[in-house]
Write a protein that holds these residues in place. Sequence first.
Motif, PDB file in Angstrom:
ATOM      1  N   LYS A 204      -8.095  -3.780   9.017  1.00  0.00           N
ATOM      2  CA  LYS A 204      -8.246  -3.415   7.613  1.00  0.00           C
ATOM      3  C   LYS A 204      -9.676  -3.564   7.125  1.00  0.00           C
ATOM      4  O   LYS A 204     -10.189  -2.714   6.385  1.00  0.00           O
ATOM      5  CB  LYS A 204      -7.309  -4.269   6.758  1.00  0.00           C
ATOM      6  CG  LYS A 204      -7.312  -3.929   5.274  1.00  0.00           C
ATOM      7  CD  LYS A 204      -6.284  -4.757   4.533  1.00  0.00           C
ATOM      8  CE  LYS A 204      -6.257  -4.415   3.047  1.00  0.00           C
ATOM      9  NZ  LYS A 204      -5.242  -5.221   2.322  1.00  0.00           N
ATOM     10  N   GLN A 205     -10.359  -4.635   7.536  1.00  0.00           N
ATOM     11  CA  GLN A 205     -11.643  -4.987   6.934  1.00  0.00           C
ATOM     12  C   GLN A 205     -12.870  -4.529   7.727  1.00  0.00           C
ATOM     13  O   GLN A 205     -13.930  -4.297   7.134  1.00  0.00           O
ATOM     14  CB  GLN A 205     -11.732  -6.501   6.736  1.00  0.00           C
ATOM     15  CG  GLN A 205     -10.720  -7.049   5.734  1.00  0.00           C
ATOM     16  CD  GLN A 205     -10.907  -8.531   5.479  1.00  0.00           C
ATOM     17  OE1 GLN A 205     -12.010  -9.057   5.581  1.00  0.00           O
ATOM     18  NE2 GLN A 205      -9.818  -9.216   5.146  1.00  0.00           N
ATOM     19  N   SER A 206     -12.745  -4.412   9.039  1.00  0.00           N
ATOM     20  CA  SER A 206     -13.943  -4.177   9.851  1.00  0.00           C
ATOM     21  C   SER A 206     -14.481  -2.754   9.751  1.00  0.00           C
ATOM     22  O   SER A 206     -15.674  -2.526   9.943  1.00  0.00           O
ATOM     23  CB  SER A 206     -13.653  -4.499  11.316  1.00  0.00           C
ATOM     24  OG  SER A 206     -12.783  -3.517  11.877  1.00  0.00           O
ATOM     25  N   GLY A 207     -13.588  -1.795   9.480  1.00  0.00           N
ATOM     26  CA  GLY A 207     -14.010  -0.393   9.487  1.00  0.00           C
ATOM     27  C   GLY A 207     -13.998   0.228  10.868  1.00  0.00           C
ATOM     28  O   GLY A 207     -14.215   1.437  11.031  1.00  0.00           O
TER      29      GLY A 207
ATOM     30  N   THR B 182       0.844  -1.199   0.000  1.00  0.00           N
ATOM     31  CA  THR B 182       0.000   0.000   0.000  1.00  0.00           C
ATOM     32  C   THR B 182       0.874   1.241   0.000  1.00  0.00           C
ATOM     33  O   THR B 182       1.846   1.322   0.764  1.00  0.00           O
ATOM     34  CB  THR B 182      -0.903   0.015   1.250  1.00  0.00           C
ATOM     35  OG1 THR B 182      -1.747  -1.136   1.233  1.00  0.00           O
ATOM     36  CG2 THR B 182      -1.763   1.271   1.285  1.00  0.00           C
TER      37      THR B 182
ATOM     38  N   GLU C 121      -5.940  -7.949   9.819  1.00  0.00           N
ATOM     39  CA  GLU C 121      -7.055  -8.029   8.880  1.00  0.00           C
ATOM     40  C   GLU C 121      -8.325  -7.405   9.452  1.00  0.00           C
ATOM     41  O   GLU C 121      -9.110  -6.781   8.732  1.00  0.00           O
ATOM     42  CB  GLU C 121      -7.317  -9.489   8.487  1.00  0.00           C
ATOM     43  CG  GLU C 121      -6.303 -10.043   7.497  1.00  0.00           C
ATOM     44  CD  GLU C 121      -6.290  -9.279   6.186  1.00  0.00           C
ATOM     45  OE1 GLU C 121      -7.372  -9.008   5.620  1.00  0.00           O
ATOM     46  OE2 GLU C 121      -5.189  -8.911   5.733  1.00  0.00           O
ATOM     47  N   MET C 122      -8.542  -7.552  10.760  1.00  0.00           N
ATOM     48  CA  MET C 122      -9.694  -6.908  11.395  1.00  0.00           C
ATOM     49  C   MET C 122      -9.585  -5.389  11.299  1.00  0.00           C
ATOM     50  O   MET C 122     -10.571  -4.699  11.007  1.00  0.00           O
ATOM     51  CB  MET C 122      -9.796  -7.335  12.861  1.00  0.00           C
ATOM     52  CG  MET C 122     -10.322  -8.743  13.062  1.00  0.00           C
ATOM     53  SD  MET C 122     -12.056  -8.926  12.550  1.00  0.00           S
ATOM     54  CE  MET C 122     -12.895  -7.991  13.834  1.00  0.00           C
TER      55      MET C 122
END
Length: 271
Positions: A216-219, A156, A213-214
């Motif tokens: 990154k993905q959960s918001g 990124t 990942e949480m």
Amino acid sequence: MKKIAFIGAGSMAESIISGIVQANVLENDDIIVTNKSNKERVERLEEKYLITSMQDKADVVRDADVVVLATKPYDLEAAVNSIKEHIKQDQLLVSVIAGISTDYIASLTGQDIPVIRAMPNTSASIGYSATAISAGAFAKEAHIVTAKELFDTIGTTIIVEEEDMHIVTGISGSGPAYIYYLVEAMEKAAIDSGLDQEIAKALITQTVRGAGEMLKQSGDSAEVLREKITSPAGTTQAGIEALKENDFDRIVRSCVESARDRSIELGKKNG
């Protein structure tokens, strides 16, 4: 971008090379690497990644679209001096050297040359770098796009103001080492409590991966995610209280600020 040259063959250069090779965005032999004197090192990279190694600096930079400066800060001036008569203004210089400003790098070349300053981290080698880039005075939008395209192949990429690069160094540049140090401590605690080393490693590794990942993905923010798994008077609460009692927040702040201050110091000492 058709050809890229690396001046410097240390761990950061290798991480970026590994990421580029895995992303398959360039022909391997269009990735060229050289260093100051360690011929065995560049030959090892050539063999491992099937890229091109050279010792003649003129040959290294002559046809490169992008020249990546990946030396130690104290080797930068000598490195630029060794290539500056071969650098052309239509080439892009990308520096991954901590603490050194784009203005200083441009001044070493003696040209109004575009320079992009970048701070990737070693997770570049597996395509998960968090990279910040900033543009020098002579860099145009097209140069920023080229640099972003390059670093997007290894993770990124975020564009920041150059004045923010010192704190970026303290956060994402050095950040993986902090995480590894935390994992080391957790593994030792687990082993000391009787857990098998391989079991501890597997559980902690997946825990760190899952937490990332949480995020990154959960918001949700880190604070919200922490609160969701911290039941009153539960086991997680007990652990968090121990961190608070031992001034964990202050320790982390001091860690980041020390890395930032060292980046500033390197910039003053080396230009």
